[in-house]
Write an enzyme that holds these catalytic residues in place. Sequence first.
Site, mmCIF file in Angstrom:
data_model
loop_
_atom_site.group_PDB
_atom_site.id
_atom_site.type_symbol
_atom_site.label_atom_id
_atom_site.label_comp_id
_atom_site.label_asym_id
_atom_site.label_seq_id
_atom_site.Cartn_x
_atom_site.Cartn_y
_atom_site.Cartn_z
ATOM 1 C CD GLU A 154 -2.736 -1.351 2.432
ATOM 2 O OE1 GLU A 154 -2.648 -0.468 3.315
ATOM 3 O OE2 GLU A 154 -3.477 -2.336 2.543
ATOM 4 C CD GLU A 261 -4.485 -8.050 1.862
ATOM 5 O OE1 GLU A 261 -5.331 -7.412 2.533
ATOM 6 O OE2 GLU A 261 -3.301 -7.678 1.735
#
Length: 358
Positions: A154, A261
């Site tokens: 991220e 995820e």
Amino acid sequence: MMIRFCFFLLLAGFSINSQAQDVKGLQEYYSSYFTMGVAVSPRSLASEAESALIKKHFGSITAENVMKPGPIHPAEDTYVWGPADQVVEFAQANGMKVRGHTLCWHNQTPDWFFKDENGNTASKELVLSRLKKHIETVVGRYKGKIYAWDVVNEAVPDSPEGTYRDSQWYKIVGEEYIARAFEYAHAADPDAILFYNDYNTEQPKKREKILTIVKKLLADGVPIHGVGLQGHWSINDPSAEELEKSINSFADLGLTVQITELDVSVYSNSPEERSATAPQAGVFTPEREQKQLERYKMIMEVCRKNKDKLSGITFWNVSDRTSWLDNFPVRGRKNFPLLFDQNLQPKKVFFEVTSFEK
């Protein structure tokens, strides 16, 4: 009459449970496509029922939290290996792969990484030396046992401005920290597959930012091997078109792609449903069930279509019994984002995503 009715319910329950026991494992259905994985905690591995489900349906596991910098390296001279070791040992005992998650992140990273001995902002050199030691130590411990790592997580902001998230890593080191993290990880385990991992990769503007970063890393000879599309999606996103664009955009660079995820929230991304006052909050309505089923079906169809570009799909949590989405974006609001229900039984969506021509 009551006795008869109860007996009927018992038989019905037996029938449902028998059906669940008779189905093949998810990994078996997808054996010719890609590895199916799941995020786990030591608690889920210690549960007889959950560990049985994990072993039956998945070929890979990811530590949901215990390998993140904060839990595994809370102080400069302190490493907490026990929980992470449990995950790796479970995988080895059951012939499963392990994905490492994650080595460098703006979140769940202790403040000591960024402070000097006087409590002031650490220098670039000190921060990089700490990152190097952290990666060498963690990756080195599991060398040969963890086949892939989410190296940087991220690093791109959600806002339209800027390519790089304004994290402590970026403020102190600049964009260089990303390349260094991959180099440190590759040196620690040359055989590990190294990923950049992020969410909202199907949003065109964010995807372009990630592509900019990845292309620069490749041009500079940085050892990056794959991109992880987190896949925290909902009943109204992503579209098949944008998902396929993301897969192809990164695969066209010669990188492997994984959905790292995966879960599908039963709430839409509208402002109303992202609030605590969403209608029928915490209820798995037939309408939500159907929309979730359709979204999962589309996602898996796109993934199967692009099996030559995808090497794995990892679901984020084992079942609806426990999900991080139960506390995000609304704390304490039950979500039902996975293929197995709160009793660890396959939901309708499980049978939908496993019903396809091989």
